[in-house]
Design a protein around this motif. Structure first.
Motif, short mmCIF file in Angstrom:
data_model
loop_
_atom_site.label_atom_id
_atom_site.label_comp_id
_atom_site.label_asym_id
_atom_site.label_seq_id
_atom_site.Cartn_x
_atom_site.Cartn_y
_atom_site.Cartn_z
N LEU A 80 3.33 6.73 5.26
CA LEU A 80 3.21 6.89 6.72
C LEU A 80 4.47 6.37 7.42
O LEU A 80 4.98 6.98 8.36
CB LEU A 80 1.97 6.16 7.23
N TYR A 106 -6.90 -6.58 3.72
CA TYR A 106 -5.85 -6.66 4.75
C TYR A 106 -5.66 -5.36 5.53
O TYR A 106 -4.84 -5.30 6.44
CB TYR A 106 -4.53 -7.15 4.16
N CYS A 107 -6.42 -4.31 5.18
CA CYS A 107 -6.33 -3.07 5.97
C CYS A 107 -6.60 -3.35 7.45
O CYS A 107 -5.98 -2.75 8.33
CB CYS A 107 -7.34 -2.04 5.48
N CYS A 155 0.84 -1.20 0.00
CA CYS A 155 0.00 0.00 0.00
C CYS A 155 0.88 1.25 0.00
O CYS A 155 1.63 1.47 0.95
CB CYS A 155 -0.89 -0.02 1.24
N ARG A 187 0.19 4.20 0.65
CA ARG A 187 -0.08 5.03 1.83
C ARG A 187 0.70 4.53 3.05
O ARG A 187 1.23 5.31 3.84
CB ARG A 187 -1.60 4.98 2.12
N LYS A 188 0.78 3.22 3.18
CA LYS A 188 1.55 2.63 4.28
C LYS A 188 3.02 3.04 4.17
O LYS A 188 3.66 3.38 5.16
CB LYS A 188 1.40 1.10 4.23
N VAL A 205 -6.49 6.03 0.97
CA VAL A 205 -6.77 4.74 1.62
C VAL A 205 -7.15 3.75 0.52
O VAL A 205 -7.88 4.09 -0.41
CB VAL A 205 -7.95 4.93 2.62
N ILE A 206 -6.64 2.52 0.62
CA ILE A 206 -6.87 1.59 -0.50
C ILE A 206 -8.07 0.66 -0.28
O ILE A 206 -8.48 -0.04 -1.18
CB ILE A 206 -5.62 0.74 -0.82
N TYR A 262 -1.79 0.71 10.61
CA TYR A 262 -2.37 2.04 10.43
C TYR A 262 -3.89 2.03 10.29
O TYR A 262 -4.49 3.03 9.92
CB TYR A 262 -1.77 2.69 9.17
N PHE A 263 -4.50 0.90 10.58
CA PHE A 263 -5.94 0.78 10.39
C PHE A 263 -6.71 1.89 11.10
O PHE A 263 -7.55 2.57 10.50
CB PHE A 263 -6.42 -0.60 10.87
N CYS A 265 -6.21 5.25 9.40
CA CYS A 265 -6.87 5.40 8.10
C CYS A 265 -8.39 5.40 8.20
O CYS A 265 -9.06 6.05 7.41
CB CYS A 265 -6.43 4.30 7.14
N TYR A 266 -8.91 4.62 9.12
CA TYR A 266 -10.37 4.45 9.17
C TYR A 266 -11.00 5.03 10.43
O TYR A 266 -12.20 4.92 10.60
CB TYR A 266 -10.72 2.95 9.05
N CYS A 314 -3.54 -4.08 9.28
CA CYS A 314 -2.45 -3.11 9.14
C CYS A 314 -2.32 -2.28 10.42
O CYS A 314 -3.31 -1.95 11.07
CB CYS A 314 -2.76 -2.21 7.95
S1 SF4 Z 1 -4.92 0.60 6.66
FE1 SF4 Z 1 -5.05 0.09 4.49
S2 SF4 Z 1 -5.01 2.09 3.48
FE2 SF4 Z 1 -4.27 2.42 5.55
S3 SF4 Z 1 -2.06 2.23 5.37
FE3 SF4 Z 1 -2.83 0.24 5.95
S4 SF4 Z 1 -3.09 -0.88 4.04
FE4 SF4 Z 1 -2.92 1.31 3.54
#
Ligand code: SF4
Length: 170
Positions: free
Chosen positions: A29, A158-159, A23, A25-26, A153-154, A164-165, A168-169, A162
């Motif tokens: 970050l 698998y987010c 990702c 974005r990952k 955000v993708i 960073y979940f 991101c959300y 992650c």
């Molecule tokens: S949560 Fe999803 S969109 Fe955010 S950094 Fe992780 S993989 Fe990327």
């Protein structure tokens, strides 16, 4: 002339490439040192950045963060051990980058990724096409890192796993 391998650069760039494939974005970050330590992510950022001692008096086998073993002298191969086989494409690209890096230093190797939990092995070879692919990915990584804003955000399955979940959300 003795070959100089910059293990710090090798390790950090390998991780960046792995993250880029997972990702962008990952990757962004991670590069901005935004850390959201979460036990659900098996590759904790803190442990990635942890300095692993590299013993100069034992140059044959170098262990980088328990993730990659490079048999510099004897073997034809570099080996990497992965906990999970969920991100095979990212793992392949990471090891291809190591092979690419080493080739630039005149060290030609083949790669093996071990997935002990899955009793699986992947053999990786740096072909001409793969070299071009790595060069392209390196350019893309640069582009992401230069960006002022994080990539979108993708919304991948698998987010949820992650680190960073929440970020991101949330
Ligand atoms: S949560 Fe999803 S969109 Fe955010 S950094 Fe992780 S993989 Fe990327």
């Amino acid at each position: 002339m003795e070959t100089e391998i910059n293990f710090e650069e090798l390790k950090v760039n390998g991780i960046k490439i792995n993250y880029y494939v997972i990702c962008p974005r990952k990757l962004w970050l991670f590069d901005k040192k935004i850390t959201m330590e979460d036990k659900s992510d098996k590759v904790l950022l803190g442990s990635i950045l942890h300095e692993e001692s590299y013993k100069r008096d034992k140059p044959k086998e170098v262990l980088i963060d328990n993730l990659i073993v490079i048999d510099i002298v004897d073997s034809l191969n570099i080996r990497e051990v992965k906990y999970s086989d969920k991100m095979i494409e990212a793992d392949k690209m990471q090891i291809l980058y190591y092979l690419y890096y080493l080739k630039k230093l005149g060290i030609e190797k083949r790669g093996i990724i071990n997935y002990p939990r899955h009793r699986k092995r992947e053999f990786i070879e740096l072909t001409f096409d793969k070299e071009k692919e790595i060069e392209q990915v390196l350019k893309e990584v640069e582009k992401v890192l230069k960006s002022k804003k994080p990539p979108p955000v993708i919304d991948a399955p698998y987010c949820k796993k992650c680190a960073y979940f929440e970020f991101c959300y949330g």
